[in-house]
Design a protein around this motif. Structure first.
Motif, PDB file in Angstrom:
ATOM      1  N   ASP A  37      28.552   1.301   9.846  1.00 37.94           N
ATOM      2  CA  ASP A  37      29.211   1.233  11.068  1.00 37.94           C
ATOM      3  C   ASP A  37      28.429   1.671  12.181  1.00 37.94           C
ATOM      4  O   ASP A  37      28.931   1.810  13.503  1.00 37.94           O
ATOM      5  CB  ASP A  37      30.362   2.400  10.747  1.00 37.94           C
ATOM      6  CG  ASP A  37      29.895   3.723  10.448  1.00 37.94           C
ATOM      7  OD1 ASP A  37      28.649   3.979  10.348  1.00 37.94           O
ATOM      8  OD2 ASP A  37      30.671   4.420  10.177  1.00 37.94           O
ATOM      9  N   THR A  38      27.033   1.916  12.197  1.00 36.47           N
ATOM     10  CA  THR A  38      26.123   2.126  13.063  1.00 36.47           C
ATOM     11  C   THR A  38      25.104   1.106  13.178  1.00 36.47           C
ATOM     12  O   THR A  38      24.549   0.899  12.176  1.00 36.47           O
ATOM     13  CB  THR A  38      25.583   3.470  13.187  1.00 36.47           C
ATOM     14  OG1 THR A  38      26.873   4.435  12.824  1.00 36.47           O
ATOM     15  CG2 THR A  38      24.793   3.866  14.239  1.00 36.47           C
ATOM     16  N   PHE A  39      24.989   0.313  14.354  1.00 35.54           N
ATOM     17  CA  PHE A  39      24.002  -0.650  14.317  1.00 35.54           C
ATOM     18  C   PHE A  39      23.070  -0.481  15.676  1.00 35.54           C
ATOM     19  O   PHE A  39      23.344   0.133  16.517  1.00 35.54           O
ATOM     20  CB  PHE A  39      24.909  -2.085  14.578  1.00 35.54           C
ATOM     21  CG  PHE A  39      25.956  -2.352  13.481  1.00 35.54           C
ATOM     22  CD1 PHE A  39      25.624  -2.772  12.249  1.00 35.54           C
ATOM     23  CD2 PHE A  39      27.053  -1.834  13.597  1.00 35.54           C
ATOM     24  CE1 PHE A  39      26.433  -3.214  11.186  1.00 35.54           C
ATOM     25  CE2 PHE A  39      27.985  -1.960  12.448  1.00 35.54           C
ATOM     26  CZ  PHE A  39      27.757  -2.557  11.271  1.00 35.54           C
ATOM     27  N   VAL A  40      21.802  -1.407  15.272  1.00 37.86           N
ATOM     28  CA  VAL A  40      20.853  -1.103  16.296  1.00 37.86           C
ATOM     29  C   VAL A  40      20.202  -2.410  16.513  1.00 37.86           C
ATOM     30  O   VAL A  40      20.104  -3.297  15.528  1.00 37.86           O
ATOM     31  CB  VAL A  40      19.703  -0.028  15.911  1.00 37.86           C
ATOM     32  CG1 VAL A  40      18.968  -0.462  14.531  1.00 37.86           C
ATOM     33  CG2 VAL A  40      18.664   0.137  17.267  1.00 37.86           C
ATOM     34  N   TYR A  41      19.980  -2.874  17.893  1.00 40.06           N
ATOM     35  CA  TYR A  41      19.289  -4.044  18.114  1.00 40.06           C
ATOM     36  C   TYR A  41      18.191  -4.078  19.084  1.00 40.06           C
ATOM     37  O   TYR A  41      18.151  -3.139  20.008  1.00 40.06           O
ATOM     38  CB  TYR A  41      20.319  -4.894  18.756  1.00 40.06           C
ATOM     39  CG  TYR A  41      21.666  -5.036  18.233  1.00 40.06           C
ATOM     40  CD1 TYR A  41      22.117  -5.983  17.481  1.00 40.06           C
ATOM     41  CD2 TYR A  41      22.686  -3.935  18.347  1.00 40.06           C
ATOM     42  CE1 TYR A  41      23.198  -5.997  16.815  1.00 40.06           C
ATOM     43  CE2 TYR A  41      23.834  -4.038  17.893  1.00 40.06           C
ATOM     44  CZ  TYR A  41      24.118  -4.998  17.054  1.00 40.06           C
ATOM     45  OH  TYR A  41      25.380  -5.148  16.397  1.00 40.06           O
ATOM     46  N   LEU A  42      17.031  -4.468  18.346  1.00 40.49           N
ATOM     47  CA  LEU A  42      15.754  -4.349  19.567  1.00 40.49           C
ATOM     48  C   LEU A  42      15.412  -5.542  19.804  1.00 40.49           C
ATOM     49  O   LEU A  42      15.554  -6.773  19.375  1.00 40.49           O
ATOM     50  CB  LEU A  42      14.377  -3.848  18.259  1.00 40.49           C
ATOM     51  CG  LEU A  42      14.872  -2.822  17.427  1.00 40.49           C
ATOM     52  CD1 LEU A  42      13.519  -2.066  16.662  1.00 40.49           C
ATOM     53  CD2 LEU A  42      15.400  -1.577  18.150  1.00 40.49           C
ATOM     54  N   GLY A  54      21.606  -2.313  10.421  1.00 35.32           N
ATOM     55  CA  GLY A  54      22.814  -1.370  10.308  1.00 35.32           C
ATOM     56  C   GLY A  54      22.569  -0.328   9.245  1.00 35.32           C
ATOM     57  O   GLY A  54      21.992  -0.393   8.212  1.00 35.32           O
ATOM     58  N   LEU A  55      23.190   0.930   9.435  1.00 33.46           N
ATOM     59  CA  LEU A  55      23.082   1.855   8.756  1.00 33.46           C
ATOM     60  C   LEU A  55      24.675   2.605   8.775  1.00 33.46           C
ATOM     61  O   LEU A  55      25.279   2.551   9.750  1.00 33.46           O
ATOM     62  CB  LEU A  55      22.032   2.614   8.801  1.00 33.46           C
ATOM     63  CG  LEU A  55      22.204   3.783  10.069  1.00 33.46           C
ATOM     64  CD1 LEU A  55      21.148   4.846   9.966  1.00 33.46           C
ATOM     65  CD2 LEU A  55      21.697   2.815  11.137  1.00 33.46           C
ATOM     66  N   ALA A  56      24.819   3.687   7.677  1.00 35.75           N
ATOM     67  CA  ALA A  56      26.141   4.421   7.784  1.00 35.75           C
ATOM     68  C   ALA A  56      25.874   5.285   8.909  1.00 35.75           C
ATOM     69  O   ALA A  56      24.702   5.972   9.033  1.00 35.75           O
ATOM     70  CB  ALA A  56      26.373   4.792   6.404  1.00 35.75           C
TER      71      ALA A  56
END
Length: 201
Positions: A37-42, A54-56
């Protein structure tokens, strides 16, 4: 894998053995396991190289607690932008441990920003959502990491179209003539920054 990226990846593994993390070809844009439910975009703004993961939220919290317990490690994370530039120059494959370590490093860097503080406060302490970390290559040779945040909305990673729109919008604010912003002033002080054609408004 570089020593710094390996360090951050191993930190997360020690804090949460068996942690669930999806990256590269296992984290397709527009998709994502419901447990994440937690996402990151580089994004490297000059070359349009990007990677997403993504990770919890619980695993992001474990990283945050580890950083709070080790201020020196937290300070070292602020240089995460250089790793993204190097990955873009090498056209790093997105389904590698190096990419995973890079994303964890960027997450650590994000926690050291005012964007992180404001987004967390706005969500009453929640960390879920979409975290962006854009990298500008300033013409003076330095790099600038630019954090961003979008609320979660639909489950899973952002669609390619929405991610592209967010990057274009952010770059336009940072480099446009609509008025000075803190990021815009830093870009100007560094002599400007090249922007890939697909991110030009």
């Amino acid at each position: 894998m570089s020593g710094e990226h390996r360090m951050w990846r191993e930190l997360m593994q020690r804090a949460n053995p068996g942690w669930s993390f999806s990256v590269g070809r296992h984290a397709q844009l527009g998709q994502g396991a419901l447990s994440l439910d937690t996402f990151v975009y580089l994004v490297d703004v000059a070359t349009a190289w990007s990677v997403a993961g993504g990770l919890a939220e619980s695993e992001f919290r474990r990283l945050l607690r580890a950083l709070e317990a080790a201020p020196a490690m937290a300070a070292s994370a602020r240089d995460g932008a250089n790793g993204i530039r190097e990955a873009a120059d090498a056209n790093l494959a997105r389904d590698t441990e190096e990419a995973e370590g890079l994303i964890v490093t960027a997450l650590a860097a994000l926690t050291q920003t005012q964007t992180f503080v404001r987004a967390r406060e706005a969500q009453q302490g929640r960390l879920t959502g979409h975290w962006l970390y854009l990298v500008y290559r300033l013409r003076d040779g330095s790099v600038l990491g630019r954090p961003g945040f979008a609320t979660q909305g639909m489950p899973g990673l952002l669609s390619p179209e929405r991610l592209h729109g967010l990057v274009v919008q952010t770059v336009a604010v940072d480099t446009g003539a609509s008025g000075p912003t803190s990021v815009g002033r830093m870009i100007a002080a560094g002599g400007g920054a090249p922007v890939a054609e697909i991110y030009r408004a």
